[in-house]
Enzyme design. Structure first.
Site: not given
Ligand code: ADP
Length: 406
Positions: A7, A98, A186, A247, A390
């Site tokens: 990842n 990923r 996501h 963000r 994940e």
């Protein structure tokens, strides 16, 4: 089947090795045999490697600043020293990556071929912080042994089911034809938590209407109907939607042109402001880490309170906007760093949805909760806290793809 998951983040490399022996209970994540992380943010130029396996934990300062050499050093700890768990790297049956941006081409995990690599490369302008790292990790494995199969699991794939009316921006159509559309991100996490939710509440996934709130450093909300993403808050890039750590999330696009004209800012400066200097950090002027902001709020800091108020309001607005397309709601699901660990944030979000008959069980919410329903028995909507996994989701997809090939 030995599955290595890589990842690659913009400044981190997380990795783990699973050994899946039997397809039974494949949804119950086992502990990985070996786990490692390289973090390039802690040590100026050089990475810090942490490895955990066989009950041992080791830490190394890497004297390299590039990902490929870092991965090579990291993988040596699988076959050597206290954390050795396999004899040779070619004992790994498949490597799963990923990949943040797969555009609209890939709706599921895919064996990596030169064509797949070319697509990941083409999409670099849309994911400049991530797709180059994914290519570097893929090539690191190729250098070790070209024969080990590699699989790309895309964060965008889950969202390819979003209908056109939610996917296409109302700007001249020619831009959609050029690839400007809502991609969503996501996806690996949203898909995994939706499947876990169905298991936890013991209902078939294809009967459920869910809203999944992935609240980490990056935050996004997805409406999931019958196991499919039908809308999501992130868009063309992971900047759209909710307020995040640093963000801004969605703002009036005219603010961008206004700032460019007023201060002469170029695209890079605007990117820096909206991605790195906004969100919780921009408003609180304290931190992009919610824990720091909550602490300051408790100590009476007014901007910290304002930051949390905006953060919560944005989440409530997005949850509300997802309700019409779902035409109902069976469960509201919280996941990732904030979603899994912050009772106060869950409580503040839920309190405005009382009118839906959604009722939080305050005691359950305030205790440690993982993969549990924290709604009251008489709540008309279940409220779940699900630990997102994940890496395990990637390993499962690799297992399925390899099995389907044999
Ligand atoms: P990423 O998006 O980088 O994977 P995570 O899912 O790990 O991030 O989430 C990181 C965020 O979770 C940080 O903002 C951190 O402050 C927040 N977080 C972690 N634990 C808690 C907690 N106990 N209370 C509030 N926020 C938390």
């Amino acid at each position: 089947m030995k599955i290595l998951v890589l990842n690659a983040g913009s400044s981190t490399q997380k990795s783990c090795l699973y050994d899946i022996i039997s397809p039974k209970n494949i949804n119950l994540p086992p502990s990985p045999l070996w786990e490692a992380t390289i973090d390039w943010t802690l040590n100026n130029r050089y990475g810090l490697l942490k490895v955990e396996a066989n009950g041992e934990k080791i830490t190394h300062d890497l004297s390299v600043d590039n990902r490929q050499t870092g991965i090579k050093t990291m993988l040596e700890t699988i076959i050597d020293g206290k954390t050795k768990v396999i004899k040779k790297l070619t004992d790994i049956n498949v490597v799963g990556h990923r990949v943040v941006h797969g555009g609209n081409k890939y709706s599921q995990a895919t064996i990596i071929t030169p064509e797949v690599k070319a697509v990941i490369k083409e999409l670099i302008p849309l994911a400049p912080n991530h797709n180059p790292s994914h290519l570097e990790s893929i090539e690191s494995i190729e250098k070790i042994n070209k024969e080990i199969p590699q699989v790309a699991v895309f964060d965008t794939a889950f969202h390819t089911t979003i209908p056109d009316y939610a996917k296409i921006y109302p700007i001249p159509y020619q831009y959609y034809e050029e690839g400007i559309q809502r991609y969503g991100f996501h996806g690996i996490s949203h898909e995994y938590v939706s499947q876990r939710t169905a298991e936890i509440i013991d209902r078939p996934l294809n009967s459920l209407k869910l809203i999944s709130c992935h609240l980490g450093n990056g935050c996004s909300i997805t409406a999931i109907k019958e196991g499919k993403s039908i809308n999501t808050s992130m868009g063309f890039t992971p900047l759209e939607g909710l307020m995040m750590g640093t963000r801004s999330g969605s703002i009036d696009p005219a603010i961008v042109t206004y700032l460019m004209r007023k201060y002469g800012y170029d695209g890079d400066t605007i990117d820096e402001i909206l991605n790195k200097k906004s969100g919780l950090l921009g408003i609180s002027e304290i931190s992009g880490d919610l824990r720091g902001v909550l602490k300051a709020m408790e100590e009476g800091d007014i901007k910290a309170k304002l930051a949390v108020d905006i953060y919560i309001n944005r989440i409530q607005e997005v949850i509300s906007s997802m309700l019409p397309c779902l035409k109902g709601l069976d469960a509201l699901v919280f996941t990732a760093g904030v979603g899994e660990n912050s009772p106060i944030i869950r409580e503040k979000i839920c309190e405005k949805f009382d009118f839906l008959g959604l009722k939080l069980h305050h005691k359950k919410n305030s205790q440690f909760c993982q993969d549990t329903n924290i709604a009251t028995d008489n709540s008309s909507v279940k409220i779940l806290v699900v630990h997102t996994q994940e890496d395990w989701a990637i390993a499962k997809q690799c297992y399925n793809i390899m099995n389907s090939q044999s």
